[in-house]
Write an enzyme that holds these catalytic residues in place. Structure first.
Site, PDB file in Angstrom:
ATOM      1  N   GLY A   1      37.872  11.102 107.899  1.00  0.00           N
ATOM      2  CA  GLY A   1      36.615  10.973 107.153  1.00  0.00           C
ATOM      3  C   GLY A   1      36.817  10.302 105.807  1.00  0.00           C
ATOM      4  N   SER A   2      35.701  10.117 105.099  1.00  0.00           N
ATOM      5  CA  SER A   2      35.762   9.365 103.851  1.00  0.00           C
ATOM      6  C   SER A   2      36.450  10.156 102.730  1.00  0.00           C
ATOM      7  CB  SER A   2      34.353   8.959 103.420  1.00  0.00           C
ATOM      8  OG  SER A   2      33.526  10.094 103.315  1.00  0.00           O
TER       9      SER A   2
ATOM     10  N   GLY B   1      32.387  12.563 112.268  1.00  0.00           N
ATOM     11  CA  GLY B   1      33.105  11.321 112.576  1.00  0.00           C
ATOM     12  C   GLY B   1      33.645  11.287 113.996  1.00  0.00           C
TER      13      GLY B   1
ATOM     14  N   GLU C   1      41.007  17.400 115.418  1.00  0.00           N
ATOM     15  CA  GLU C   1      40.982  18.168 114.162  1.00  0.00           C
ATOM     16  C   GLU C   1      41.210  19.652 114.449  1.00  0.00           C
ATOM     17  OE1 GLU C   1      37.162  17.100 112.602  1.00  0.00           O
ATOM     18  OE2 GLU C   1      37.913  15.271 111.679  1.00  0.00           O
TER      19      GLU C   1
HETATM   20  C1  5RP Z   1      35.207  13.964 111.057  1.00  0.00           C
HETATM   21  C2  5RP Z   1      34.954  15.158 110.217  1.00  0.00           C
HETATM   22  C3  5RP Z   1      34.896  14.975 108.742  1.00  0.00           C
HETATM   23  O1  5RP Z   1      35.750  15.868 108.139  1.00  0.00           O
HETATM   24  C4  5RP Z   1      33.509  15.212 108.264  1.00  0.00           C
HETATM   25  O2  5RP Z   1      32.628  14.381 109.002  1.00  0.00           O
HETATM   26  C5  5RP Z   1      33.380  14.947 106.765  1.00  0.00           C
HETATM   27  O3  5RP Z   1      33.458  13.583 106.523  1.00  0.00           O
HETATM   28  P1  5RP Z   1      33.312  12.951 105.079  1.00  0.00           P
HETATM   29  O4  5RP Z   1      34.514  13.347 104.300  1.00  0.00           O
HETATM   30  O5  5RP Z   1      33.257  11.459 105.352  1.00  0.00           O
HETATM   31  O6  5RP Z   1      32.045  13.461 104.469  1.00  0.00           O
HETATM   32  O7  5RP Z   1      34.802  16.260 110.679  1.00  0.00           O
HETATM   33  O8  5RP Z   1      35.192  14.250 112.422  1.00  0.00           O
END
Ligand code: 5RP
Length: 223
Positions: free
Chosen positions: A33-34, A101, A107
Site C-alpha cells: 500500500g501507499s 489493494g 498479508e
Molecule cells: C492492501 C492493504 C493496505 O494495507 C491498505 O489498503 C492500506 O493502504 P494505504 O496505505 O494505501 O492506505 O491492505 O491490500
C-alpha cells in the site's frame, strides 16, 4: 497536514519503532500500500542493519528490490520478528479491515507468522465499528458466483471487483455497507464458505502496535 504527510509521518515513526529489531540475521515482513511504500523508501537507509524481507505482494517485492533490500521466500525463513503494514480501517482493539489493494491473503499469511504486527496509518483509518470500508473477500475464480450467492443468504452485499486478479490468480468480492459488531465471528463465518480463500478481516490476529498519525503527531497504541 495532508493525508500523504500523515502517511509519511506514520512510516517514519515505524522506522524508529522497529529499529531494535533490525538485527543482522532478521528477515522482516512488509505489507502493501501507499503508507508501506513510504516505509520501504525510508527503510532503505537502514538496509545494512538487517538481512532482508518477506513481501506481501509482487508490488512490494519490486519496491524492496528497487531499494536494494533482499527479498526472501516465506518458506525459506524460520521466523519473522516483525510485520509492518497499513490498514483500510482499524478499531480500538487494533482489529482491521485490509485488502483495499487486493493483497489480503499474503498479508494475512505473513501476519500469522509474525511475532509482532505494527500497523501504520493516518488518523482517517481509525473507526469505532469496522465495516464502513468494503470488506474484501478473495475467492477461487470458479466459485465466485456460488460464494456471492452464499454471502447474500448471510445478509452481505457483495460486489465483484471487476478486472482485478490477485497475485494468487484469484478474484475479489467486496462486501459493502457493513457494521461489524463481532468481527472475530464474521471472519470465521466468511472463511467457512467453500471457495473463499480468505477475507480482509484481521480480527483473530489483530495488530500488536498501532502508529497513528494525526494533526498532533504520531500516537502509539498497544493492547
Ligand atoms: C492492501 C492493504 C493496505 O494495507 C491498505 O489498503 C492500506 O493502504 P494505504 O496505505 O494505501 O492506505 O491492505 O491490500
Amino acid at each position: 497536514m495532508t493525508q500523504d504527510e500523515l502517511k509519511q509521518a506514520a512510516a517514519a515513526a515505524a522506522i524508529d519503532d522497529i529499529k531494535p529489531l533490525l538485527l543482522a540475521d532478521a528477515v522482516i515482513g512488509i505489507g502493501t500500500g501507499s503508507t508501506v511504500n513510504r516505509f520501504i523508501d525510508l527503510l532503505a537507509g537502514s538496509r545494512h542493519l538487517f538481512r532482508g524481507a518477506v513481501a506481501s505482494s509482487q508490488a512490494t517485492t519490486a519496491r524492496l528490490k528497487a531499494n536494494g533490500i533482499e527479498v526472501f521466500e516465506l518458506n525459506h525463513v524460520g521466523s519473522v520478528p516483525v510485520y509492518i503494514d497499513g490498514a483500510d480501517e482499524i478499531n480500538h482493539h487494533l482489529q482491521m479491515i485490509k485488502g483495499g489493494g487486493g493483497a489480503l491473503t499474503r498479508e494475512k499469511i505473513i501476519a500469522a507468522c509474525a511475532e509482532r504486527f505494527v500497523c501504520i496509518a493516518d488518523a482517517s483509518k481509525r473507526v469505532q465499528l469496522l465495516g464502513g470500508f468494503p470488506l474484501p473477500i478473495e475467492v477461487i475464480p470458479m466459485a465466485r458466483s456460488y460464494v456471492a450467492r452464499e454471502l447474500v443468504k448471510l445478509g452481505f452485499n457483495p460486489i465483484y471487483r471487476d478486472g482485478v486478479v490477485t497475485d494468487n490468480g484469484n478474484q475479489i468480492l467486496d462486501c459493502h455497507g457493513l457494521m461489524l459488531e463481532d468481527p472475530r465471528h464474521t471472519e470465521s463465518e466468511l472463511n467457512n464458505i467453500v471457495g473463499v480463500v480468505t477475507n480482509g478481516l484481521f480480527a483473530r490476529r489483530p495488530a500488536d502496535v498501532l502508529l497513528l498519525a494525526g494533526e498532533d503527531g504520531v500516537s502509539r497504541f498497544t493492547h
